[in-house]
Design a protein around this motif. Structure first.
Motif, PDB file in Angstrom:
ATOM      1  N   ASP A 229      30.492 -46.405  13.457  1.00 26.64           N
ATOM      2  CA  ASP A 229      30.628 -47.102  12.176  1.00 26.64           C
ATOM      3  C   ASP A 229      29.634 -48.252  12.112  1.00 26.64           C
ATOM      4  O   ASP A 229      29.435 -48.999  13.065  1.00 26.64           O
ATOM      5  CB  ASP A 229      32.050 -47.640  12.012  1.00 26.64           C
ATOM      6  CG  ASP A 229      33.087 -46.535  12.145  1.00 26.64           C
ATOM      7  OD1 ASP A 229      32.800 -45.418  11.676  1.00 26.64           O
ATOM      8  OD2 ASP A 229      34.149 -46.791  12.726  1.00 26.64           O
ATOM      9  N   PRO A 237      35.029 -43.091   7.433  1.00 25.28           N
ATOM     10  CA  PRO A 237      35.295 -42.045   6.433  1.00 25.28           C
ATOM     11  C   PRO A 237      36.001 -40.846   7.034  1.00 25.28           C
ATOM     12  O   PRO A 237      35.779 -40.499   8.199  1.00 25.28           O
ATOM     13  CB  PRO A 237      33.895 -41.679   5.929  1.00 25.28           C
ATOM     14  CG  PRO A 237      32.976 -42.054   7.046  1.00 25.28           C
ATOM     15  CD  PRO A 237      33.589 -43.255   7.689  1.00 25.28           C
ATOM     16  N   PHE A 240      36.878 -35.550   3.857  1.00 25.32           N
ATOM     17  CA  PHE A 240      36.410 -35.401   2.483  1.00 25.32           C
ATOM     18  C   PHE A 240      35.253 -36.333   2.189  1.00 25.32           C
ATOM     19  O   PHE A 240      34.229 -35.929   1.621  1.00 25.32           O
ATOM     20  CB  PHE A 240      37.568 -35.660   1.514  1.00 25.32           C
ATOM     21  CG  PHE A 240      37.213 -35.453   0.074  1.00 25.32           C
ATOM     22  CD1 PHE A 240      36.977 -34.182  -0.432  1.00 25.32           C
ATOM     23  CD2 PHE A 240      37.097 -36.537  -0.794  1.00 25.32           C
ATOM     24  CE1 PHE A 240      36.640 -33.984  -1.761  1.00 25.32           C
ATOM     25  CE2 PHE A 240      36.763 -36.357  -2.128  1.00 25.32           C
ATOM     26  CZ  PHE A 240      36.535 -35.072  -2.607  1.00 25.32           C
ATOM     27  N   ASN A 241      35.370 -37.610   2.575  1.00 24.29           N
ATOM     28  CA  ASN A 241      34.299 -38.572   2.324  1.00 24.29           C
ATOM     29  C   ASN A 241      33.039 -38.257   3.138  1.00 24.29           C
ATOM     30  O   ASN A 241      31.915 -38.541   2.699  1.00 24.29           O
ATOM     31  CB  ASN A 241      34.784 -39.994   2.637  1.00 24.29           C
ATOM     32  CG  ASN A 241      35.748 -40.504   1.589  1.00 24.29           C
ATOM     33  OD1 ASN A 241      35.700 -40.092   0.430  1.00 24.29           O
ATOM     34  ND2 ASN A 241      36.639 -41.401   1.980  1.00 24.29           N
ATOM     35  N   THR A 242      33.213 -37.707   4.324  1.00 20.06           N
ATOM     36  CA  THR A 242      32.056 -37.299   5.123  1.00 20.06           C
ATOM     37  C   THR A 242      31.280 -36.193   4.425  1.00 20.06           C
ATOM     38  O   THR A 242      30.043 -36.217   4.364  1.00 20.06           O
ATOM     39  CB  THR A 242      32.504 -36.825   6.517  1.00 20.06           C
ATOM     40  OG1 THR A 242      33.194 -37.889   7.183  1.00 20.06           O
ATOM     41  CG2 THR A 242      31.302 -36.403   7.356  1.00 20.06           C
ATOM     42  N   LEU A 244      31.326 -35.620   1.213  1.00 19.68           N
ATOM     43  CA  LEU A 244      30.712 -36.226   0.031  1.00 19.68           C
ATOM     44  C   LEU A 244      29.417 -36.938   0.405  1.00 19.68           C
ATOM     45  O   LEU A 244      28.442 -36.938  -0.354  1.00 19.68           O
ATOM     46  CB  LEU A 244      31.676 -37.216  -0.619  1.00 19.68           C
ATOM     47  CG  LEU A 244      32.847 -36.635  -1.415  1.00 19.68           C
ATOM     48  CD1 LEU A 244      33.697 -37.752  -2.001  1.00 19.68           C
ATOM     49  CD2 LEU A 244      32.351 -35.702  -2.519  1.00 19.68           C
ATOM     50  N   GLY A 245      29.394 -37.550   1.588  1.00 24.04           N
ATOM     51  CA  GLY A 245      28.172 -38.206   2.051  1.00 24.04           C
ATOM     52  C   GLY A 245      27.047 -37.212   2.276  1.00 24.04           C
ATOM     53  O   GLY A 245      25.880 -37.501   1.990  1.00 24.04           O
ATOM     54  N   SER A 248      25.771 -36.397  -1.146  1.00 23.61           N
ATOM     55  CA  SER A 248      25.058 -37.524  -1.761  1.00 23.61           C
ATOM     56  C   SER A 248      23.644 -37.647  -1.210  1.00 23.61           C
ATOM     57  O   SER A 248      22.729 -38.091  -1.909  1.00 23.61           O
ATOM     58  CB  SER A 248      25.827 -38.823  -1.546  1.00 23.61           C
ATOM     59  OG  SER A 248      25.846 -39.175  -0.174  1.00 23.61           O
TER      60      SER A 248
END
Length: 412
Positions: A229, A237, A240-242, A244-245, A248
């Motif tokens: 981190d 994260p 799901f957020n990983t 999304l990264g 992105s």
């Protein structure tokens, strides 16, 4: 085989004679042509449906994912560092200092390793030299993760591991059972000489199916385990957020198009593809792994179960399957370690253009050029230490649950 006696009546010169003759009734496996040694040693019950098999596999996957996750984290960190990922404390860069010394952040000890000398002081906090955050081996990774990030960080990615293991193993083991039984019956009838190769082919097909289905979660887990981190006190994260990264990154690198619709479609297609980045390397690792593992495991566990004969119970089923799984998993993990290194390197690549263009062969050549044979076997210790117990736990738990369910149905 069950043998029963059936009386037959004949009439000779007005006298009835009763003659008892044996009538053989076979099990379902005999009618389907299963190999004799498999019928004698099969304690799992071939009459179980896909639901019972999937339930057994899911339980095995959960148990294994929780127990062996720390070794998976250690292996991934070693391979990521060899691939060029730089591990350092957040205070080594400006963004990290701003986050660490923000108005809502308490000053905390940087927890340098005992062997490191303090490099200096930033305000009231001592700063460790860069080598304190470089990993030198399996035990060193364990030590530094615990000291610098906390004991719980060894289970980083466990949620992704569970989200991956349950559907993957739930597809993998039942499909292996079904494919292997069908192939052995087919081979016995038409090509007897190919029967020993049924586990190899069945394991490869089942693993390929499971890998393609659940790959994006595997991508997320590797990234969650590989990267530290950047901000202290911020929750890392999740799955799901990983993902999304990952998407992105593609969107951020997509050049502006004069037609917004074309640009949106391009990003969507590229994003879809990038979620399967490195799947070729994953298949190149998992298919040989499954082939080696099952072709070693099947004859070994049949031999072990054959030693106890018909006196098998839960403990003998557990012991035979765990021993065979441990040995087969360790052997397969060691043999496929270079492909695992390539898989990790492709999954942690943050440049989507490079990630989509690189092939497994190019990645292996790059690893060889950078580190030679040692580079190809980076992390082999924790990989073997993880795979052996993992395969042993999964296979033994799976077979024990099937054994118990089979006997429950047989006596009910």
């Amino acid at each position: 085989m069950a043998e029963t006696e059936q009386p037959s009546r004949f009439e000779i010169n007005g006298h009835d004679l009763s003659i008892t003759e044996p009538m053989i009734t076979g099990r379902i496996e005999s009618e389907l042509g299963a190999p004799e040694d498999q019928r004698n040693n099969n304690t799992s019950g071939s009459n179980l449906g896909i639901g019972e098999r999937a339930f057994s596999a899911a339980g095995a996957a959960v148990l294994s994912a929780i127990i062996v996750n720390p070794l998976d984290v250690v292996k991934t960190r070693l391979q990521a560092q060899a691939a060029g990922v730089h591990y350092s404390h957040p205070l080594s860069n400006l963004i990290g200092r701003m986050a660490y010394f923000g108005p809502n952040t308490m000053f905390a000890d940087l927890r340098c390793s005992p062997s490191c000398t303090r490099a200096g002081v930033h305000g009231t906090v001592s700063i460790c030299p860069p080598d304190c955050f470089q990993y030198k081996g399996t035990l060193d990774v364990f030590n530094k993760i615990i000291r610098q990030e906390g004991f719980a960080r060894l289970w980083r990615g466990t949620n992704a591991g569970l989200a991956l293991a349950v559907p993957t193993v739930g597809i993998y083991l039942p499909c292996y059972d079904i494919f292997c039984n069908w192939m052995e019956r087919f081979a016995e009838q038409y090509m007897p000489g190919t029967t020993p190769y049924a586990p190899l082919v069945a394991g490869s097909l089942a693993r390929s199916l499971a890998c393609v289905t659940c790959y994006p979660i595997e991508l997320a887990r590797t990234r969650m385990q590989a990267f530290k981190d950047s901000q202290i006190g911020k929750k890392p994260p999740g799955v799901f957020n990983t993902l999304l990264g990952v998407l992105s990154d593609v969107k951020g690198r997509n050049p502006q198009s004069s037609c917004r619709l074309i640009s949106t479609v391009h990003v969507s297609v590229q994003g879809y593809r990038v979620l399967w980045t490195g799947m070729g390397a994953q298949l190149a690792r998992d298919v040989p792994f499954s082939g080696i593992c099952w072709s070693t495991l099947e004859p070994l566990r049949r031999k072990l179960l054959g030693l106890v004969g018909e006196e098998s119970n839960v403990l003998t089923v557990l012991g035979a399957n765990f021993s065979a799984g441990f040995f087969a998993g360790s052997l397969a993990a060691a043999a496929t370690c270079p492909l695992d290194v390539a898989k990790t390197r492709r999954q942690i690549e943050k440049d989507p253009v490079r990630a989509l263009r690189m092939t497994t062969r190019q990645t292996l050549m790059e690893v060889w050029r950078d580190g030679g044979m040692r580079g190809l076997f980076t992390g082999v210790g924790p990989r073997v230490g993880r795979a052996g117990p993992s395969v042993g736990i999964v296979v033994s738990f799976y077979e024990v649950v099937k054994y118990v369910l089979h006997h429950h149905y047989a006596t009910s």
